[in-house]
Design a protein around this motif. Structure first.
Motif, PDB file in Angstrom:
ATOM      1  N   VAL A  37      59.130  43.577  50.722  1.00  0.00           N
ATOM      2  CA  VAL A  37      59.354  42.155  50.438  1.00  0.00           C
ATOM      3  C   VAL A  37      58.666  41.279  51.478  1.00  0.00           C
ATOM      4  O   VAL A  37      58.033  40.267  51.138  1.00  0.00           O
ATOM      5  CB  VAL A  37      60.865  41.858  50.370  1.00  0.00           C
ATOM      6  N   ASP A  38      58.773  41.649  52.745  1.00  0.00           N
ATOM      7  CA  ASP A  38      58.109  40.871  53.798  1.00  0.00           C
ATOM      8  C   ASP A  38      56.600  40.823  53.575  1.00  0.00           C
ATOM      9  O   ASP A  38      55.961  39.772  53.745  1.00  0.00           O
ATOM     10  CB  ASP A  38      58.408  41.468  55.170  1.00  0.00           C
ATOM     11  N   THR A  39      56.016  41.944  53.190  1.00  0.00           N
ATOM     12  CA  THR A  39      54.576  41.990  52.949  1.00  0.00           C
ATOM     13  C   THR A  39      54.206  41.173  51.716  1.00  0.00           C
ATOM     14  O   THR A  39      53.174  40.472  51.701  1.00  0.00           O
ATOM     15  CB  THR A  39      54.112  43.451  52.773  1.00  0.00           C
ATOM     16  N   ALA A  40      55.034  41.247  50.690  1.00  0.00           N
ATOM     17  CA  ALA A  40      54.783  40.450  49.484  1.00  0.00           C
ATOM     18  C   ALA A  40      54.826  38.961  49.805  1.00  0.00           C
ATOM     19  O   ALA A  40      53.998  38.180  49.302  1.00  0.00           O
ATOM     20  CB  ALA A  40      55.811  40.799  48.412  1.00  0.00           C
ATOM     21  N   ILE A  41      55.758  38.547  50.636  1.00  0.00           N
ATOM     22  CA  ILE A  41      55.848  37.135  51.027  1.00  0.00           C
ATOM     23  C   ILE A  41      54.605  36.722  51.805  1.00  0.00           C
ATOM     24  O   ILE A  41      54.052  35.631  51.588  1.00  0.00           O
ATOM     25  CB  ILE A  41      57.136  36.886  51.850  1.00  0.00           C
ATOM     26  N   GLU A  42      54.128  37.585  52.703  1.00  0.00           N
ATOM     27  CA  GLU A  42      52.911  37.270  53.459  1.00  0.00           C
ATOM     28  C   GLU A  42      51.717  37.075  52.524  1.00  0.00           C
ATOM     29  O   GLU A  42      50.924  36.137  52.697  1.00  0.00           O
ATOM     30  CB  GLU A  42      52.611  38.406  54.446  1.00  0.00           C
ATOM     31  N   LEU A  43      51.598  37.952  51.533  1.00  0.00           N
ATOM     32  CA  LEU A  43      50.484  37.830  50.582  1.00  0.00           C
ATOM     33  C   LEU A  43      50.606  36.547  49.761  1.00  0.00           C
ATOM     34  O   LEU A  43      49.608  35.853  49.538  1.00  0.00           O
ATOM     35  CB  LEU A  43      50.469  39.047  49.653  1.00  0.00           C
ATOM     36  N   ALA A  44      51.808  36.235  49.300  1.00  0.00           N
ATOM     37  CA  ALA A  44      52.003  35.034  48.491  1.00  0.00           C
ATOM     38  C   ALA A  44      51.797  33.771  49.324  1.00  0.00           C
ATOM     39  O   ALA A  44      51.254  32.777  48.830  1.00  0.00           O
ATOM     40  CB  ALA A  44      53.408  35.047  47.878  1.00  0.00           C
ATOM     41  N   ASP A  45      52.237  33.795  50.577  1.00  0.00           N
ATOM     42  CA  ASP A  45      52.014  32.645  51.458  1.00  0.00           C
ATOM     43  C   ASP A  45      50.522  32.365  51.596  1.00  0.00           C
ATOM     44  O   ASP A  45      50.093  31.203  51.645  1.00  0.00           O
ATOM     45  CB  ASP A  45      52.600  32.912  52.850  1.00  0.00           C
ATOM     46  N   ALA A  46      49.728  33.424  51.669  1.00  0.00           N
ATOM     47  CA  ALA A  46      48.287  33.264  51.914  1.00  0.00           C
ATOM     48  C   ALA A  46      47.519  32.887  50.657  1.00  0.00           C
ATOM     49  O   ALA A  46      46.623  32.021  50.708  1.00  0.00           O
ATOM     50  CB  ALA A  46      47.721  34.557  52.497  1.00  0.00           C
ATOM     51  N   ASP A  47      47.870  33.495  49.527  1.00  0.00           N
ATOM     52  CA  ASP A  47      47.022  33.363  48.338  1.00  0.00           C
ATOM     53  C   ASP A  47      47.743  32.845  47.094  1.00  0.00           C
ATOM     54  O   ASP A  47      47.115  32.712  46.042  1.00  0.00           O
ATOM     55  CB  ASP A  47      46.388  34.725  47.999  1.00  0.00           C
ATOM     56  N   GLY A  48      49.032  32.582  47.182  1.00  0.00           N
ATOM     57  CA  GLY A  48      49.762  32.119  46.011  1.00  0.00           C
ATOM     58  C   GLY A  48      50.389  33.272  45.244  1.00  0.00           C
ATOM     59  O   GLY A  48      49.947  34.423  45.333  1.00  0.00           O
ATOM     60  N   LEU A  49      51.394  32.945  44.473  1.00  0.00           N
ATOM     61  CA  LEU A  49      52.136  33.976  43.755  1.00  0.00           C
ATOM     62  C   LEU A  49      51.297  34.604  42.653  1.00  0.00           C
ATOM     63  O   LEU A  49      51.439  35.801  42.362  1.00  0.00           O
ATOM     64  CB  LEU A  49      53.412  33.360  43.160  1.00  0.00           C
ATOM     65  N   ALA A  50      50.423  33.828  42.042  1.00  0.00           N
ATOM     66  CA  ALA A  50      49.605  34.359  40.956  1.00  0.00           C
ATOM     67  C   ALA A  50      48.683  35.477  41.436  1.00  0.00           C
ATOM     68  O   ALA A  50      48.303  36.349  40.660  1.00  0.00           O
ATOM     69  CB  ALA A  50      48.781  33.243  40.321  1.00  0.00           C
ATOM     70  N   ALA A  51      48.325  35.461  42.720  1.00  0.00           N
ATOM     71  CA  ALA A  51      47.425  36.476  43.264  1.00  0.00           C
ATOM     72  C   ALA A  51      48.159  37.739  43.692  1.00  0.00           C
ATOM     73  O   ALA A  51      47.523  38.730  44.057  1.00  0.00           O
ATOM     74  CB  ALA A  51      46.655  35.909  44.461  1.00  0.00           C
ATOM     75  N   LEU A  52      49.473  37.711  43.650  1.00  0.00           N
ATOM     76  CA  LEU A  52      50.262  38.865  44.082  1.00  0.00           C
ATOM     77  C   LEU A  52      50.413  39.852  42.934  1.00  0.00           C
ATOM     78  O   LEU A  52      50.933  39.522  41.871  1.00  0.00           O
ATOM     79  CB  LEU A  52      51.649  38.408  44.552  1.00  0.00           C
ATOM     80  N   SER A  53      49.951  41.069  43.150  1.00  0.00           N
ATOM     81  CA  SER A  53      50.130  42.137  42.172  1.00  0.00           C
ATOM     82  C   SER A  53      50.702  43.350  42.879  1.00  0.00           C
ATOM     83  O   SER A  53      50.579  43.496  44.100  1.00  0.00           O
ATOM     84  CB  SER A  53      48.796  42.509  41.507  1.00  0.00           C
ATOM     85  N   MET A  54      51.313  44.232  42.110  1.00  0.00           N
ATOM     86  CA  MET A  54      51.860  45.449  42.704  1.00  0.00           C
ATOM     87  C   MET A  54      50.733  46.302  43.296  1.00  0.00           C
ATOM     88  O   MET A  54      50.908  46.954  44.327  1.00  0.00           O
ATOM     89  CB  MET A  54      52.646  46.231  41.656  1.00  0.00           C
ATOM     90  N   ARG A  55      49.569  46.270  42.665  1.00  0.00           N
ATOM     91  CA  ARG A  55      48.441  47.050  43.191  1.00  0.00           C
ATOM     92  C   ARG A  55      47.970  46.499  44.532  1.00  0.00           C
ATOM     93  O   ARG A  55      47.733  47.267  45.482  1.00  0.00           O
ATOM     94  CB  ARG A  55      47.291  47.040  42.176  1.00  0.00           C
ATOM     95  N   LYS A  56      47.824  45.187  44.626  1.00  0.00           N
ATOM     96  CA  LYS A  56      47.388  44.589  45.885  1.00  0.00           C
ATOM     97  C   LYS A  56      48.432  44.818  46.979  1.00  0.00           C
ATOM     98  O   LYS A  56      48.087  45.080  48.144  1.00  0.00           O
ATOM     99  CB  LYS A  56      47.144  43.091  45.699  1.00  0.00           C
TER     100      LYS A  56
END
Length: 256
Positions: A37-56
């Motif tokens: 979850v912490d890593t997912a939040i970091e990715l979404a903070d940087a690139d937006g929720l639309a850019a967050l995928s399970m693969r990434k």
């Protein structure tokens, strides 16, 4: 900007994740739900929720996608836990020395600051909120700002909903303004400096006298069409003014 909806996954799995107990990291990967979850939040903070995928997310964690699914059943449940986790990190300062209006103002500013730290939260619709411990604790904390001014339970909920709805709208405007600047490489002031002289060539102020006068004054004050901080401050004061009128009508002797 896309819209995500909370509580879109399996209710039982979502509740189990939200209310999970302490975890031990997996021996090889070191994975826990918290780390995911912490890593997912970091990715979404940087690139937006639309850019967050399970693969990434799996790539960032250095594991296979199927490994993630042994911790989080789908992206829908992941978003629920991300939101609850982000809300759990909000500051909740002591409000005992503030009056009701000061308490609500502080709550509004803390919510705006959370949106600014996590702009992806604007993309999440919470009509069916994830009933996690942090969201419920936030709700309880914020309602306490209204416990001593003579409102009914339903009125307390309605006042808080009004305030938070205003903050969400203001935050959306601020986030969109920041996105426009980042994607175009041009500030509002720079954009207005280009647009204003071009508009003067085609616009007859006599045909639109009110729009011309007000638009010119507002554009000069804002150095563009919109200034998020000015808009937030003005709107917050008006929302609090309206709540005060309602509270005084409801319980004239109880407000303090």
């Amino acid at each position: 900007m896309t819209t995500e909806y909370t509580s879109g996954g399996d209710p039982a799995r979502s509740i189990a994740l939200l209310w999970r107990g302490p975890e031990k990291p997996a021996p090889r990967s070191g994975l826990t739900v918290d780390r995911i979850v912490d890593t997912a939040i970091e990715l979404a903070d940087a690139d937006g929720l639309a850019a967050l995928s399970m693969r990434k997310l799996a790539e960032r964690l250095g594991v296979g996608v199927m490994t993630l699914y042994t911790y989080v059943p789908s992206r829908a449940e992941l978003v629920d836990v991300m939101l609850d986790t982000a809300l759990g990190r909000m500051a909740r300062p002591d409000q005992s020395t503030l009056d009701w209006r000061g308490r609500l103002e502080q709550i509004a500013r803390e919510n705006l600051a959370t949106y600014q730290r996590h702009p992806w939260m604007i993309e999440v619709a919470v009509q069916r909120p994830p009933m996690g411990p942090h969201l419920i604790a936030k709700y309880d904390y914020e309602l306490r700002a209204l416990t001593d001014i003579g409102l009914t339970e339903v009125e307390m909920d309605s006042v808080l909903t009004l305030l938070l709805g205003y903050v969400a709208g203001a935050a959306r405007g601020a986030v969109e303004a920041a996105l426009v600047e980042r994607r175009t490489g041009m500030t509002d002031e720079q954009w207005w400096a280009v647009q204003a002289p071009l508009l003067e060539q085609v616009l007859d102020p006599g045909s639109y006298p009110v729009a011309s006068a007000v638009g010119s004054a507002a554009g000069e004050a804002n150095q563009g069409t919109y200034e998020p901080t000015r808009a937030f401050e003005f709107g917050l004061e008006r929302v609090l003014d309206g709540i005060e009128v309602f509270v005084r009508r409801t319980n004239p002797s109880g407000i303090h």
